[in-house]
Design a protein around this motif. Sequence first.
Motif, mmCIF file in Angstrom:
data_model
loop_
_atom_site.group_PDB
_atom_site.id
_atom_site.type_symbol
_atom_site.label_atom_id
_atom_site.label_comp_id
_atom_site.label_asym_id
_atom_site.label_seq_id
_atom_site.Cartn_x
_atom_site.Cartn_y
_atom_site.Cartn_z
ATOM 1 N N PHE A 1 0.979 -1.151 0.035
ATOM 2 C CA PHE A 1 -0.023 0.123 -0.049
ATOM 3 C C PHE A 1 0.794 1.311 -0.027
ATOM 4 O O PHE A 1 0.452 2.280 -0.600
ATOM 5 N N ALA A 2 2.095 1.110 0.685
ATOM 6 C CA ALA A 2 2.925 2.365 0.760
ATOM 7 C C ALA A 2 3.467 2.768 -0.470
ATOM 8 O O ALA A 2 3.598 3.822 -0.937
ATOM 9 N N GLN A 3 3.695 1.479 -1.436
ATOM 10 C CA GLN A 3 4.092 1.563 -2.706
ATOM 11 C C GLN A 3 3.284 2.410 -3.551
ATOM 12 O O GLN A 3 3.496 3.285 -4.287
ATOM 13 N N ALA A 4 1.917 1.986 -3.394
ATOM 14 C CA ALA A 4 0.926 2.804 -4.218
ATOM 15 C C ALA A 4 0.745 4.249 -3.780
ATOM 16 O O ALA A 4 0.682 4.989 -4.667
ATOM 17 N N VAL A 5 0.858 4.751 -2.545
ATOM 18 C CA VAL A 5 1.157 5.801 -2.022
ATOM 19 C C VAL A 5 2.210 6.616 -2.512
ATOM 20 O O VAL A 5 1.851 7.848 -3.213
ATOM 21 N N GLY A 6 3.530 5.975 -2.670
ATOM 22 C CA GLY A 6 4.307 6.549 -3.388
ATOM 23 C C GLY A 6 4.349 6.603 -4.656
ATOM 24 O O GLY A 6 4.695 7.887 -5.144
ATOM 25 N N LEU A 7 3.674 5.758 -5.460
ATOM 26 C CA LEU A 7 3.156 5.991 -6.751
ATOM 27 C C LEU A 7 2.350 7.069 -7.086
ATOM 28 O O LEU A 7 2.521 7.960 -8.135
ATOM 29 N N LEU A 8 1.542 7.624 -6.329
ATOM 30 C CA LEU A 8 0.566 8.715 -6.466
ATOM 31 C C LEU A 8 1.335 9.911 -6.238
ATOM 32 O O LEU A 8 1.422 10.683 -7.073
ATOM 33 N N PHE A 9 2.380 10.224 -5.276
ATOM 34 C CA PHE A 9 2.828 11.095 -5.124
ATOM 35 C C PHE A 9 4.071 11.330 -6.215
ATOM 36 O O PHE A 9 4.244 12.410 -6.891
ATOM 37 N N ALA A 10 4.677 10.267 -6.515
ATOM 38 C CA ALA A 10 5.546 10.369 -7.854
ATOM 39 C C ALA A 10 5.053 10.718 -9.159
ATOM 40 O O ALA A 10 5.570 11.409 -9.909
ATOM 41 N N GLY A 11 3.657 10.196 -9.347
ATOM 42 C CA GLY A 11 3.067 10.640 -10.512
ATOM 43 C C GLY A 11 2.440 11.964 -10.757
ATOM 44 O O GLY A 11 2.823 12.556 -11.571
ATOM 45 N N VAL A 12 2.229 12.592 -9.260
ATOM 46 C CA VAL A 12 1.896 13.818 -9.378
ATOM 47 C C VAL A 12 3.099 14.526 -9.464
ATOM 48 O O VAL A 12 3.159 15.834 -10.448
ATOM 49 N N GLY A 13 4.514 14.238 -8.889
ATOM 50 C CA GLY A 13 5.794 15.034 -9.089
ATOM 51 C C GLY A 13 6.008 14.951 -10.640
ATOM 52 O O GLY A 13 6.212 15.998 -11.278
ATOM 53 N N LEU A 14 5.647 13.873 -11.177
ATOM 54 C CA LEU A 14 6.344 13.716 -12.791
ATOM 55 C C LEU A 14 5.334 14.556 -13.580
ATOM 56 O O LEU A 14 6.144 15.302 -14.453
ATOM 57 N N VAL A 15 3.949 14.771 -13.181
ATOM 58 C CA VAL A 15 3.243 15.645 -14.016
ATOM 59 C C VAL A 15 3.950 17.031 -13.801
ATOM 60 O O VAL A 15 3.880 17.802 -14.633
ATOM 61 N N GLY A 16 4.010 17.452 -12.578
ATOM 62 C CA GLY A 16 4.555 18.811 -12.200
ATOM 63 C C GLY A 16 6.005 19.069 -12.871
ATOM 64 O O GLY A 16 6.093 20.098 -13.455
ATOM 65 N N LEU A 17 6.956 18.220 -13.126
ATOM 66 C CA LEU A 17 8.140 18.561 -13.456
ATOM 67 C C LEU A 17 7.953 18.522 -14.888
ATOM 68 O O LEU A 17 8.942 19.334 -15.750
ATOM 69 N N THR A 18 7.201 17.736 -15.531
ATOM 70 C CA THR A 18 7.048 17.766 -17.111
ATOM 71 C C THR A 18 6.083 18.504 -17.752
ATOM 72 O O THR A 18 6.333 19.242 -18.988
ATOM 73 N N LEU A 19 4.819 18.913 -17.130
ATOM 74 C CA LEU A 19 4.043 19.714 -17.620
ATOM 75 C C LEU A 19 3.623 20.917 -17.131
ATOM 76 O O LEU A 19 3.110 22.054 -17.506
ATOM 77 N N GLY A 20 3.961 21.113 -15.601
ATOM 78 C CA GLY A 20 4.048 22.021 -14.959
ATOM 79 C C GLY A 20 2.756 21.997 -13.976
ATOM 80 O O GLY A 20 2.082 21.187 -14.163
ATOM 81 N N PRO A 21 2.635 22.899 -13.004
ATOM 82 C CA PRO A 21 3.724 23.829 -12.498
ATOM 83 C C PRO A 21 4.977 23.218 -11.610
ATOM 84 O O PRO A 21 4.583 21.867 -11.013
#
Length: 138
Positions: A77-97
């Motif tokens: 479950f912790a990996q899934a939570v990490g996936l969520l945060f990393a996914g949001v981070g990836l969107v932010g770094l590639t598409l902004g903000p």
Amino acid sequence: MDIDARGPRFGAAVTTVVLAAVLVTGSAWLLAWQTLAFALGAAGGVGRSPYGWVFRRAVRPRIGPPTEFEAPEPPRFAQAVGLLFAGVGLVGLTLGPSWLGLAATGAALAAAFLNAAFGYCLGCEMYLLVRRVAVRTE
């Protein structure tokens, strides 16, 4: 089947280094790698993540058999939570903000560091809380 409790902590240590490197370099590619690692850990359990494989093949044979075990569901479950945060981070770094990417990556880094340094898994604690609430509502 329970898992070696040292494995998720090793994975958290590697994750801490990777996410710190992402914050220092701003590398979306490195964050994409970490997102993939989280996705594999969430889908197949921490033993199926790249860091779980390294732990099993290179670290565990050198440190001996486990003496402490834990259920696989909370770390997964912790990996899934990490996936969520990393996914949001990836969107932010590639598409902004970019601040969103840095904030989400920083939050994932903080959680990974707590697990690596102190053995306190925020995602695991969230799993247990969700389970308690689910039992009360049934």
